[in-house]
Design a protein around this motif. Structure first.
Motif: not given
Length: 422
Positions: A293-316
């Motif tokens: 599953t993915g997220i478009v980055t074409s307009q992204l100027k800052d770095e993406p992030f990743a972290f763990k929360a409760a029972d989940f792995q997050c990217i954003g």
């Protein structure tokens, strides 16, 4: 479309007592207040405690007689309801006793719609006809937009999403400033362009040849294969209601590195949430393949992030990346036990290199400009993830990355500790 009943029953507390009724008790296991919590009771849950007489449907009420907002859903199309969906607010650590009774089917009035779903197909007179099932034009035929808003749209009172109903199969999103349902009105003369800011909101995302806002692919032998350009691409509405809407996107004849695969994505949206739920089932994948599953980055100027929360792995991602030149946050959470590779594709424009899938849209089927996360793929077994999106113009909290992360963490905690049926 399957028959669905929406209801609200107002009974004075002076006329109602919980003492002699069938009871269900629920508990919030967290020390946080919870708004618009979803509880699903199966037909079997109700049948174990009461006689489900034909022509009558279950109503749940609090001890003071207040009716709990709910809907009954026929999920398998056999003409009988299968699940009762409740929308309940809980205080921290609250135990709540609800009483069930049956009410005549014809007595159930409707609730205001808080979720919505639509695939409208172009008609000869220029109108759009809503359909419950439909197959997209095969990718081998000439490209043509046949659907309202270019695809399937699902929304709630917070945000809206759409997926192109053609070989691009990219997910896009609408930012909302009002709780208005807009899917039925898109592309009508009175609505105006959804690319321009209106009182309700606008289309806030540029997708290009990325996966957009939660598009699906398969990671096989270090290569990404988009779920697109399949022999069959079919939409099927499962249920549409004020508190839950569900549909499926079904694919067959999917060529993945010379292997023929099938895929089904079941998408569910609830009210009050800045996310939708996706269950992806792929038939034919190998044990070391990953659903992506993915997220478009074409307009992204800052770095993406990743972290763990409760029972989940997050990217954003978060930053000034919307088509309104303001803050937009997008994220995916995947169960930690199933989380796989996290990576970012190249930003190469493959269309300009000659990989032209849809010339009219400058689109290439080769995925680029995407930040993605993999998830274990077991052939024939659904894999669940949640896709989030927030728009800075709608709420001050969404203007900062930390504000967005805080919300993701809170929702991940709730999803990890659902309301308990005692």
């Amino acid at each position: 479309m399957k028959r669905i009943h929406f209801f609200i029953l107002l009974i004075s507390s002076t006329l109602f007592s919980c003492q002699n009724e069938v009871k269900f008790t629920f508990e919030n296991p967290l020390e946080v207040d919870r708004t618009d919590e979803v509880i699903v009771l199966s037909r079997a849950d109700l049948a174990a405690k009461m006689d489900l007489a034909e022509g009558r449907l279950p109503v749940l009420k609090k001890a003071d007689g207040e009716t709990v907002p709910s809907q009954v859903d026929d999920l398998d199309g056999d003409g009988k309801w299968d699940e009762l969906v409740l929308i309940v607010d809980f205080e921290k650590n609250q135990k709540l006793e609800l009483c069930a009774e049956l009410v005549a089917e014809e007595s159930y009035p409707k609730y205001k719609k808080r979720t919505n779903l639509r695939l409208g197909i172009a008609q000869q007179d220029g109108s759009w006809k809503e359909v419950d099932t439909y197959k997209a034009i095969p990718y081998t035929e000439e490209f043509k937009i046949i659907s309202q808003g270019e695809g399937v749209t699902w929304e709630n009172d917070k945000i809206g999403f759409r997926v192109y109903f053609d070989c691009r199969n990219v997910k896009d999103l609408f930012g909302k400033l009002l709780p208005r349902m807009v899917a039925d009105d898109v592309h009508t003369p009175e609505f105006g362009s959804y690319h321009e800011l209106a009182d309700w909101g606008m289309d806030v995302l540029h997708c290009g040849s990325s996966l957009g806002s939660g598009g699906i692919a398969l990671l096989k032998n270090d290569s990404l294969f988009r779920v697109g350009s399949t022999d069959v691409y079919e939409y099927k509405k499962i249920v549409e209601g004020p508190f839950r809407s569900v549909f499926e996107l079904r694919y067959s004849g999917w060529d993945v590195d010379g292997e023929d695969m099938e895929a089904v994505e079941r998408i569910t949206i609830y009210p009050g949430k800045y996310w939708f739920e996706s269950d992806v089932t792929i038939k034919g994948c190998a044990d070391n393949d990953q659903i992506v599953t993915g997220i478009v980055t074409s307009q992204l100027k800052d770095e993406p992030f990743a972290f763990k929360a409760a029972d989940f792995q997050c990217i954003g991602t978060h930053g000034v990346q919307s088509l309104n030149n303001d803050e937009l946050g997008m994220a995916v959470i995947v169960p930690k036990a199933e989380a796989g590779k996290i990576d970012r594709t190249s930003d190469i424009n493959f269309f300009k290199l000659g990989y032209e899938t849809v010339k009219e849209k400058g689109f290439s089927n080769i995925i680029s400009e995407t930040y993605y996360i993999g998830q274990k793929c077991q052939s024939g077994v659904p894999a669940k993830h949640y896709f989030f999106s927030v728009w800075g113009l709608e709420k001050d909290q969404w203007k900062t990355e930390n504000g967005f992360k805080k919300y993701i963490g809170e929702e991940a905690e709730k999803l990890s500790a659902p309301i308990v049926k005692l």
